[in-house]
Design a protein around this motif. Structure first.
Motif, PDB file in Angstrom:
ATOM      1  N   TYR A 172      78.008   6.446  68.025  1.00 31.84           N
ATOM      2  CA  TYR A 172      76.889   5.972  68.903  1.00 31.84           C
ATOM      3  C   TYR A 172      75.567   6.946  69.696  1.00 31.84           C
ATOM      4  O   TYR A 172      74.583   6.942  70.116  1.00 31.84           O
ATOM      5  CB  TYR A 172      77.751   5.205  69.911  1.00 31.84           C
ATOM      6  N   LEU A 218      72.333   8.308  68.209  1.00 26.46           N
ATOM      7  CA  LEU A 218      71.591   7.330  68.442  1.00 26.46           C
ATOM      8  C   LEU A 218      71.398   6.996  69.954  1.00 26.46           C
ATOM      9  O   LEU A 218      69.871   6.715  70.435  1.00 26.46           O
ATOM     10  CB  LEU A 218      72.466   6.156  68.236  1.00 26.46           C
ATOM     11  N   ALA A 243      65.453  -0.654  63.511  1.00 24.53           N
ATOM     12  CA  ALA A 243      66.491   0.610  62.796  1.00 24.53           C
ATOM     13  C   ALA A 243      67.439   1.227  63.506  1.00 24.53           C
ATOM     14  O   ALA A 243      68.608   1.289  62.618  1.00 24.53           O
ATOM     15  CB  ALA A 243      65.632   1.162  61.875  1.00 24.53           C
ATOM     16  N   GLU A 244      67.576   1.611  64.355  1.00 21.08           N
ATOM     17  CA  GLU A 244      68.183   1.999  65.026  1.00 21.08           C
ATOM     18  C   GLU A 244      68.889   1.111  65.925  1.00 21.08           C
ATOM     19  O   GLU A 244      70.197   1.182  66.096  1.00 21.08           O
ATOM     20  CB  GLU A 244      67.094   3.300  65.996  1.00 21.08           C
ATOM     21  N   THR A 245      67.963   0.149  66.575  1.00 19.24           N
ATOM     22  CA  THR A 245      68.482  -1.043  67.336  1.00 19.24           C
ATOM     23  C   THR A 245      69.583  -2.087  66.219  1.00 19.24           C
ATOM     24  O   THR A 245      71.036  -1.697  67.071  1.00 19.24           O
ATOM     25  CB  THR A 245      68.015  -1.552  68.138  1.00 19.24           C
ATOM     26  N   VAL A 246      69.820  -1.685  66.036  1.00 17.84           N
ATOM     27  CA  VAL A 246      70.574  -2.502  64.358  1.00 17.84           C
ATOM     28  C   VAL A 246      71.601  -1.594  63.731  1.00 17.84           C
ATOM     29  O   VAL A 246      72.742  -1.723  63.993  1.00 17.84           O
ATOM     30  CB  VAL A 246      69.207  -3.283  63.219  1.00 17.84           C
ATOM     31  N   THR A 247      71.450  -0.227  63.636  1.00 16.04           N
ATOM     32  CA  THR A 247      72.298   0.499  63.656  1.00 16.04           C
ATOM     33  C   THR A 247      72.883   0.638  64.502  1.00 16.04           C
ATOM     34  O   THR A 247      74.314   0.406  64.294  1.00 16.04           O
ATOM     35  CB  THR A 247      71.749   2.328  62.671  1.00 16.04           C
ATOM     36  N   PHE A 248      72.969   1.058  65.458  1.00 17.17           N
ATOM     37  CA  PHE A 248      73.702   0.554  67.219  1.00 17.17           C
ATOM     38  C   PHE A 248      74.306  -0.578  67.239  1.00 17.17           C
ATOM     39  O   PHE A 248      75.736   0.055  67.029  1.00 17.17           O
ATOM     40  CB  PHE A 248      72.983   1.040  67.918  1.00 17.17           C
ATOM     41  N   GLY A 256      75.647  -3.418  65.038  1.00 14.93           N
ATOM     42  CA  GLY A 256      76.166  -2.179  63.501  1.00 14.93           C
ATOM     43  C   GLY A 256      77.452  -1.799  64.049  1.00 14.93           C
ATOM     44  O   GLY A 256      78.776  -2.220  63.477  1.00 14.93           O
ATOM     45  N   LEU A 257      77.098  -0.373  63.998  1.00 13.79           N
ATOM     46  CA  LEU A 257      77.987   0.474  64.497  1.00 13.79           C
ATOM     47  C   LEU A 257      79.236   0.243  65.934  1.00 13.79           C
ATOM     48  O   LEU A 257      80.241   0.449  65.959  1.00 13.79           O
ATOM     49  CB  LEU A 257      78.073   1.706  65.140  1.00 13.79           C
TER      50      LEU A 257
END
Length: 87
Positions: free
Chosen positions: A51, A54, A63-68, A70-71
């Motif tokens: 985290y 990010l 993309a960064e929000t979705v990655t965060f 998802g994590l």
């Protein structure tokens, strides 16, 4: 006396739920239950470190929000599955 009885009931209920979770995983994947719990336990510890980059750079695009997110969801699942490791 009644507060200790209430506490005992809550503790027993919590144990029953924990046992139920263990039995579910044992039914689904009996040979893999222990390795899955161990891996989930350690993932729950390691994932929050991902985290940091990010959050330091900011969640400026989708993309960064979705990655965060998802994590974060992966971390919640790992916490749930791995919580009974070494119990």
């Amino acid at each position: 006396m009644s507060s200790s009885t209430t506490h005992d009931r809550r503790t027993t209920s919590s144990r029953d739920e924990d046992t139920s979770d263990r039995k579910t995983l044992e039914r689904i994947a009996p040979g893999l239950a222990t390795p899955v719990r161990v891996m989930s336990f350690w993932m729950a510890i390691v994932l929050p470190f991902l985290y940091v980059p990010l959050l330091v750079t900011g969640l400026s695009d989708a993309a960064e929000t979705v990655t965060f997110l998802g994590l974060f969801v992966a971390n919640l699942v790992a916490l749930y599955v791995g919580h009974s490791h070494r119990r």
